[in-house]
Design a protein around this motif. Structure first.
Motif, PDB file in Angstrom:
ATOM      1  N   ASP A  76       0.834  -1.319   0.114  1.00  0.00           N
ATOM      2  CA  ASP A  76      -0.236  -0.022  -0.146  1.00  0.00           C
ATOM      3  C   ASP A  76       0.913   1.253  -0.002  1.00  0.00           C
ATOM      4  OD1 ASP A  76      -2.300  -1.701   0.298  1.00  0.00           O
ATOM      5  OD2 ASP A  76      -2.036  -1.749   2.434  1.00  0.00           O
ATOM      6  N   ASP A  77       1.998   1.132   0.873  1.00  0.00           N
ATOM      7  CA  ASP A  77       3.069   2.282   0.695  1.00  0.00           C
ATOM      8  C   ASP A  77       3.660   2.524  -0.523  1.00  0.00           C
ATOM      9  OD1 ASP A  77       2.394   3.170   3.418  1.00  0.00           O
ATOM     10  OD2 ASP A  77       4.213   2.015   4.240  1.00  0.00           O
ATOM     11  N   LEU A  78       3.948   1.324  -1.062  1.00  0.00           N
ATOM     12  CA  LEU A  78       4.449   1.575  -2.582  1.00  0.00           C
ATOM     13  C   LEU A  78       3.715   2.047  -3.669  1.00  0.00           C
ATOM     14  CD1 LEU A  78       6.213  -2.116  -2.646  1.00  0.00           C
ATOM     15  CD2 LEU A  78       7.386   0.123  -2.657  1.00  0.00           C
ATOM     16  N   VAL A  79       2.111   1.833  -3.428  1.00  0.00           N
ATOM     17  CA  VAL A  79       1.385   2.321  -4.413  1.00  0.00           C
ATOM     18  C   VAL A  79       1.355   3.844  -4.274  1.00  0.00           C
ATOM     19  CG1 VAL A  79      -1.223   2.339  -4.743  1.00  0.00           C
ATOM     20  CG2 VAL A  79      -0.201   0.078  -4.703  1.00  0.00           C
ATOM     21  N   VAL A  80       1.342   4.289  -2.906  1.00  0.00           N
ATOM     22  CA  VAL A  80       0.980   5.473  -2.749  1.00  0.00           C
ATOM     23  C   VAL A  80       2.315   6.270  -3.170  1.00  0.00           C
ATOM     24  CG1 VAL A  80       0.864   7.340  -0.776  1.00  0.00           C
ATOM     25  CG2 VAL A  80      -0.453   5.329  -0.760  1.00  0.00           C
ATOM     26  N   ARG A  81       3.516   5.917  -3.008  1.00  0.00           N
ATOM     27  CA  ARG A  81       4.683   6.482  -3.238  1.00  0.00           C
ATOM     28  C   ARG A  81       4.992   6.606  -4.630  1.00  0.00           C
ATOM     29  NH1 ARG A  81       8.959   7.809  -0.588  1.00  0.00           N
ATOM     30  NH2 ARG A  81      10.447   6.910  -2.180  1.00  0.00           N
ATOM     31  N   GLY A  82       4.641   5.444  -5.480  1.00  0.00           N
ATOM     32  CA  GLY A  82       4.733   5.347  -7.001  1.00  0.00           C
ATOM     33  C   GLY A  82       3.679   6.139  -7.508  1.00  0.00           C
ATOM     34  N   ALA A  83       2.501   6.191  -7.038  1.00  0.00           N
ATOM     35  CA  ALA A  83       1.432   6.753  -7.833  1.00  0.00           C
ATOM     36  C   ALA A  83       1.635   8.401  -7.549  1.00  0.00           C
ATOM     37  CB  ALA A  83      -0.018   6.546  -7.192  1.00  0.00           C
ATOM     38  N   ARG A  84       2.328   8.928  -6.789  1.00  0.00           N
ATOM     39  CA  ARG A  84       2.634  10.468  -6.410  1.00  0.00           C
ATOM     40  C   ARG A  84       3.921  10.828  -7.075  1.00  0.00           C
ATOM     41  NH1 ARG A  84       0.868  10.877   0.009  1.00  0.00           N
ATOM     42  NH2 ARG A  84      -1.323  11.078  -0.221  1.00  0.00           N
ATOM     43  N   GLY A  85       4.683   9.641  -7.723  1.00  0.00           N
ATOM     44  CA  GLY A  85       5.923   9.956  -8.469  1.00  0.00           C
ATOM     45  C   GLY A  85       7.156  10.029  -7.719  1.00  0.00           C
ATOM     46  N   LEU A  86       7.272   9.507  -6.496  1.00  0.00           N
ATOM     47  CA  LEU A  86       8.062   9.427  -5.482  1.00  0.00           C
ATOM     48  C   LEU A  86       9.288   8.327  -5.522  1.00  0.00           C
ATOM     49  CD1 LEU A  86       6.070  10.973  -2.682  1.00  0.00           C
ATOM     50  CD2 LEU A  86       7.310  12.188  -4.274  1.00  0.00           C
ATOM     51  N   MET A  87       8.920   7.409  -6.339  1.00  0.00           N
ATOM     52  CA  MET A  87       9.943   6.111  -6.381  1.00  0.00           C
ATOM     53  C   MET A  87      11.047   6.354  -7.292  1.00  0.00           C
ATOM     54  SD  MET A  87       8.612   3.607  -4.842  1.00  0.00           S
ATOM     55  CE  MET A  87       9.197   2.101  -5.631  1.00  0.00           C
ATOM     56  N   GLU A 283       9.675   5.418 -18.983  1.00  0.00           N
ATOM     57  CA  GLU A 283       8.278   5.726 -18.812  1.00  0.00           C
ATOM     58  C   GLU A 283       7.829   6.175 -17.632  1.00  0.00           C
ATOM     59  OE1 GLU A 283       4.027   3.430 -19.915  1.00  0.00           O
ATOM     60  OE2 GLU A 283       5.859   2.325 -20.307  1.00  0.00           O
ATOM     61  N   TYR A 284       8.281   5.480 -16.551  1.00  0.00           N
ATOM     62  CA  TYR A 284       7.856   5.822 -15.159  1.00  0.00           C
ATOM     63  C   TYR A 284       8.492   7.291 -14.737  1.00  0.00           C
ATOM     64  CZ  TYR A 284       7.394   6.510 -10.143  1.00  0.00           C
ATOM     65  OH  TYR A 284       6.861   7.142  -8.933  1.00  0.00           O
ATOM     66  N   GLN A 285       9.863   7.541 -15.238  1.00  0.00           N
ATOM     67  CA  GLN A 285      10.566   9.118 -15.077  1.00  0.00           C
ATOM     68  C   GLN A 285       9.577   9.845 -15.880  1.00  0.00           C
ATOM     69  OE1 GLN A 285      14.681   7.600 -16.317  1.00  0.00           O
ATOM     70  NE2 GLN A 285      15.104   8.150 -14.034  1.00  0.00           N
ATOM     71  N   ARG A 286       9.268   9.844 -16.743  1.00  0.00           N
ATOM     72  CA  ARG A 286       8.519  11.068 -17.449  1.00  0.00           C
ATOM     73  C   ARG A 286       7.048  11.169 -16.666  1.00  0.00           C
ATOM     74  NH1 ARG A 286      10.124   7.987 -22.028  1.00  0.00           N
ATOM     75  NH2 ARG A 286       8.361   6.852 -22.170  1.00  0.00           N
ATOM     76  N   PHE A 287       6.678  10.152 -15.996  1.00  0.00           N
ATOM     77  CA  PHE A 287       5.351  10.244 -15.140  1.00  0.00           C
ATOM     78  C   PHE A 287       5.598  10.995 -14.054  1.00  0.00           C
ATOM     79  CE2 PHE A 287       3.213   8.320 -11.697  1.00  0.00           C
ATOM     80  CZ  PHE A 287       1.954   8.466 -11.716  1.00  0.00           C
ATOM     81  N   ALA A 288       6.701  10.654 -13.210  1.00  0.00           N
ATOM     82  CA  ALA A 288       7.081  11.087 -12.114  1.00  0.00           C
ATOM     83  C   ALA A 288       7.498  12.577 -12.382  1.00  0.00           C
ATOM     84  CB  ALA A 288       8.374  10.533 -11.503  1.00  0.00           C
ATOM     85  N   ALA A 289       8.123  13.078 -13.465  1.00  0.00           N
ATOM     86  CA  ALA A 289       8.267  14.403 -13.581  1.00  0.00           C
ATOM     87  C   ALA A 289       7.033  15.079 -13.780  1.00  0.00           C
ATOM     88  CB  ALA A 289       9.156  14.668 -15.074  1.00  0.00           C
ATOM     89  N   ARG A 293       5.677  18.154 -11.230  1.00  0.00           N
ATOM     90  CA  ARG A 293       5.277  19.627 -11.962  1.00  0.00           C
ATOM     91  C   ARG A 293       3.763  19.837 -11.382  1.00  0.00           C
ATOM     92  NH1 ARG A 293       8.131  17.932 -16.688  1.00  0.00           N
ATOM     93  NH2 ARG A 293       6.109  16.941 -17.288  1.00  0.00           N
ATOM     94  N   GLN A 294       2.923  18.885 -11.544  1.00  0.00           N
ATOM     95  CA  GLN A 294       1.499  19.161 -11.126  1.00  0.00           C
ATOM     96  C   GLN A 294       1.464  19.553  -9.665  1.00  0.00           C
ATOM     97  OE1 GLN A 294      -0.603  15.636 -11.936  1.00  0.00           O
ATOM     98  NE2 GLN A 294      -0.362  15.960 -14.085  1.00  0.00           N
ATOM     99  N   ALA A 295       2.268  19.078  -8.733  1.00  0.00           N
ATOM    100  CA  ALA A 295       2.602  19.386  -7.185  1.00  0.00           C
ATOM    101  C   ALA A 295       2.953  20.755  -6.809  1.00  0.00           C
ATOM    102  CB  ALA A 295       3.232  18.286  -6.476  1.00  0.00           C
ATOM    103  N   ASP A 296       3.754  21.205  -7.953  1.00  0.00           N
ATOM    104  CA  ASP A 296       4.284  22.638  -7.657  1.00  0.00           C
ATOM    105  C   ASP A 296       3.250  23.628  -7.712  1.00  0.00           C
ATOM    106  OD1 ASP A 296       6.662  21.496  -7.379  1.00  0.00           O
ATOM    107  OD2 ASP A 296       7.458  21.872  -9.459  1.00  0.00           O
TER     108      ASP A 296
END
Length: 296
Positions: A76-87, A283-289, A293-296
């Motif tokens: 569940d933590d991995l889902v949250v961190r990954g979905a927020r672009g923090l992995m 692919e994930y790095q583009r998603f995380a970036a 940006r959305q969080a700023d």
């Protein structure tokens, strides 16, 4: 507290389940079996999603069940961190978690990720005469192998080392994908419901049982009136087909797991091959970036 009357007064039947890991077919079978068992409430002990494909339907069924107890697992933590672009993508397994979490984010109903993030690590719950302590692993640590079933009893004593004045009588944890009933050194009871979506055992004769595993408890005014480890058949072929039709990342690995029961989370050589073939890290790095940006 909902319950049924009887010779010992109020009785409460509880379905304790964990480690669904996105396996909708197993989850639906477990739920239908729980209805036949006449349970009054559900307790969820962590790890709802990933690597299975059915994000929205798993979440819908989870909300329908409306568990009276929910704790947060390491996935569940991995889902949250990954979905927020923090992995990070420093290791093959990190890419695996991150890309799966990206898939979850794309299919998640509104508010689901924040809901998972709000789940506690540990809950105490009074039922009848008993006080239960529920955590995915240790009360303040939802990862690691300290509570693997073959570990020394002193490790399991840590499930009862909690602040507060009211002692826990029964500890419930999950995480290791093994059903278990054992005792602490002071003979308090420890239970594990096993895994709904990914049961596991190193002994090949027991590893063949890939049914959905969960636990039914009946608690009355005296204590534990019933402890029933349930194993429920389901259509694994249907789950294999879902992985293909829903185009989940690492679909081949999930389909293989449905056949063997083995997870490939830490098979670095295999994951590296998939990561390179499909460009999952980039692919994930583009998603995380974009998320940052959305969080700023």
């Amino acid at each position: 507290m909902i319950g049924k009357g009887g010779n010992n007064g109020l009785k409460t039947r509880i379905a304790v389940f964990s480690d669904v890991h996105g396996n909708l077919s197993a989850f639906e079978a477990m739920y239908q079996d729980s209805l036949k068992q006449g349970v009054d409430q559900y307790w969820f002990v962590g790890d709802l999603l990933m690597p299975g494909p059915s994000v929205q339907k798993v979440w819908c069924l989870f909300e329908k069940m409306n568990p009276a107890v929910v704790v947060r697992g390491n996935w569940d933590d991995l889902v949250v961190r990954g979905a927020r672009g923090l992995m990070d993508v420093d290791k093959p397994s990190h890419v695996y978690f991150a890309r799966l979490a990206q898939y979850v984010d794309r299919h998640a109903p509104a508010g689901m990720i924040d809901n998972l993030a709000s789940w506690p690590l540990h809950v105490t719950k009074q039922v009848g005469a008993l006080n239960f302590g529920i955590s995915h692993n240790l009360p303040q640590l939802n990862m690691g192998q300290d509570l693997f079933p073959t570990k020394p009893t002193v490790n399991f004593d840590r499930l009862f080392q909690l602040p507060g004045s009211q002692p826990v009588d029964v500890a419930i944890y999950a995480h290791v994908h093994h059903q278990l009933l054992r005792y602490a050194n002071d003979e308090r009871i420890i239970l594990n419901p096993g895994a709904v979506g990914e049961p596991f055992n190193h002994w090949s004769g027991l590893q063949r049982d890939l049914r959905a595993h969960y636990l039914v408890l009946e608690v009355d005014d005296t204590g534990l009136a019933e402890t029933s480890f349930r194993h429920v058949n389901y259509d694994r072929t249907a789950e294999i087909d879902r992985a293909q039709s829903d185009a989940i990342p690492y679909a081949q690995l999930y389909q293989r797991m449905m056949k063997t029961g083995l997870a490939y989370t830490h098979d670095d050589e295999l994951l590296t091959r998939f990561n390179r073939q499909y460009g999952y890290a980039d692919e994930y790095q583009r998603f995380a970036a974009e998320k940052l940006r959305q969080a700023d």
